[in-house]
Design a protein around this motif. Structure first.
Motif, short mmCIF file in Angstrom:
data_model
loop_
_atom_site.label_atom_id
_atom_site.label_comp_id
_atom_site.label_asym_id
_atom_site.label_seq_id
_atom_site.Cartn_x
_atom_site.Cartn_y
_atom_site.Cartn_z
N ALA A 59 0.81 -1.45 0.23
CA ALA A 59 -0.05 0.05 0.12
C ALA A 59 0.82 1.43 -0.15
N SER A 60 0.23 2.34 -0.68
CA SER A 60 0.97 3.72 -0.92
C SER A 60 1.10 4.00 0.72
N THR A 61 0.44 3.79 1.78
CA THR A 61 0.00 4.73 3.04
C THR A 61 1.76 3.91 3.63
N ARG A 62 1.97 2.74 3.17
CA ARG A 62 3.25 2.30 4.11
C ARG A 62 4.84 1.66 3.31
N THR A 63 5.15 2.32 2.96
CA THR A 63 5.95 2.48 2.26
C THR A 63 7.97 1.92 2.18
N SER A 64 7.57 1.27 4.06
CA SER A 64 8.97 1.06 4.64
C SER A 64 8.88 -0.58 4.43
N ALA A 110 1.64 5.71 6.75
CA ALA A 110 0.59 7.03 7.02
C ALA A 110 -0.32 6.78 8.64
N PRO A 111 -1.62 7.55 8.85
CA PRO A 111 -1.94 7.10 10.16
C PRO A 111 -2.60 5.92 10.17
N GLY A 146 12.93 14.13 10.31
CA GLY A 146 11.24 14.00 10.23
C GLY A 146 11.51 12.09 11.21
N GLY A 147 10.78 11.08 10.84
CA GLY A 147 10.98 10.32 10.85
C GLY A 147 10.22 9.86 12.67
N GLN A 211 6.39 9.33 10.42
CA GLN A 211 6.62 10.57 9.75
C GLN A 211 7.25 10.71 8.48
N PRO A 212 7.19 10.56 8.07
CA PRO A 212 8.38 10.30 6.38
C PRO A 212 9.55 10.68 7.36
N VAL A 213 11.03 9.95 6.40
CA VAL A 213 12.24 10.21 6.77
C VAL A 213 12.25 11.84 5.74
N GLN A 214 12.56 12.50 6.27
CA GLN A 214 13.53 13.43 5.32
C GLN A 214 15.03 13.29 5.16
N ARG A 215 15.38 12.92 6.23
CA ARG A 215 16.72 13.21 6.09
C ARG A 215 17.31 11.96 6.42
#
Ligand SMILES: O=C(O)CCC(=O)C(=O)O
Ligand SMILES: [Fe+2]
Length: 239
Positions: A59-64, A110-111, A146-147, A211-215
């Protein structure tokens, strides 16, 4: 093989009594964190989520990426710690295999709630619903941005001393975001009301996201306890 579990060195701080949310600095030792890193190498596949019919889906809601861990002697100590933390009355047969979760740039969850709404996921072979969750930060890179783990429906704390562990720059409407700090964990109770087995309900206030990991990178781990015993095939392999 004479491995003995390290004496637990974690501390505990109640974050919220209702729903019960407890912050646990130092849940893992440094050598456990290193062990989990190497135990999960090569075992990662794209994370899935259960859909309404109970099927595991991408699912695109869980990309890990996630990895189910075998129960080796070190993992067993962590499992024991998670059970002791919850009192002595939960047998290890109620634990799902520990699940490592790896995020790289832009990846998120995602939530969602960890408890299931589909009864197909809470049948007796699965040991009912997920009573509690630990989300453990195994290791995060020093440069991580993030994260965090965000609970949009929880109230932000008033005391500034929490700012070490939660993001105090977020707005009121954002709820609470726990920082991804290596070896610390967040524990919460997913179900409320009822008594053992009967009448427990999923607690919507436990809604949360990764939350998205931004770095940087983040390696986390889920420890999920079911209400009852899981079928052997759904438990971790003891090695
Ligand atoms: O990555 C996080 O901070 C939370 C992950 C999570 O909620 C989950 O894997 O169920
Ligand atoms: Fe979750």
């Amino acid at each position: 093989k004479n491995y003995t579990c390290p004496y637990h060195l974690y501390s505990v701080q109640i974050f919220s009594e209702d729903p019960l949310v407890i912050y646990i600095p130092g849940f893992l030792t440094e050598s456990e964190a290193r062990h989990l890193e190497s135990a999960s190498v090569g075992r990662f596949t794209s994370s899935k989520i259960a859909d309404q019919s109970g099927q595991q889906q991408l699912a695109s809601t869980r990309t890990s990426k996630s990895a189910s861990l075998h129960s080796d002697e070190v993992v067993r100590c962590i499992e024991e710690r998670a059970l002791q933390f919850q009192g002595y009355d939960i047998p290890r047969t109620h634990l799902e295999p520990l699940q490592a979760v790896q995020y790289t740039l832009g990846e998120k969850y995602a939530p969602h709630t960890d408890w299931f709404t589909s009864s197909l996921q809470t049948t007796s072979e699965f040991g009912g619903n997920r009573l509690s969750s630990f989300f453990v930060y195994i290791s995060t890179s020093d440069d991580i941005v993030g994260g965090g783990t965000q609970f949009p429906l929880l109230d932000a704390p008033n005391d500034e001393r929490w700012c070490e562990f939660v993001n105090c720059d977020a707005g009121w409407e954002d709820g609470v975001t726990f920082r991804p700090i290596s070896r610390n964990a967040v524990y919460w109770r997913n179900l409320r009301g009822g008594k053992a087995g009967k009448g427990r309900m999923g607690d919507r206030r436990t809604l949360h996201s990764g939350q998205p990991v931004q770095r940087g990178t983040k390696l986390g781990m889920n420890i999920w306890t079911r209400e009852a015993e899981l079928d052997g095939v759904y438990r971790s392999e003891i090695i």
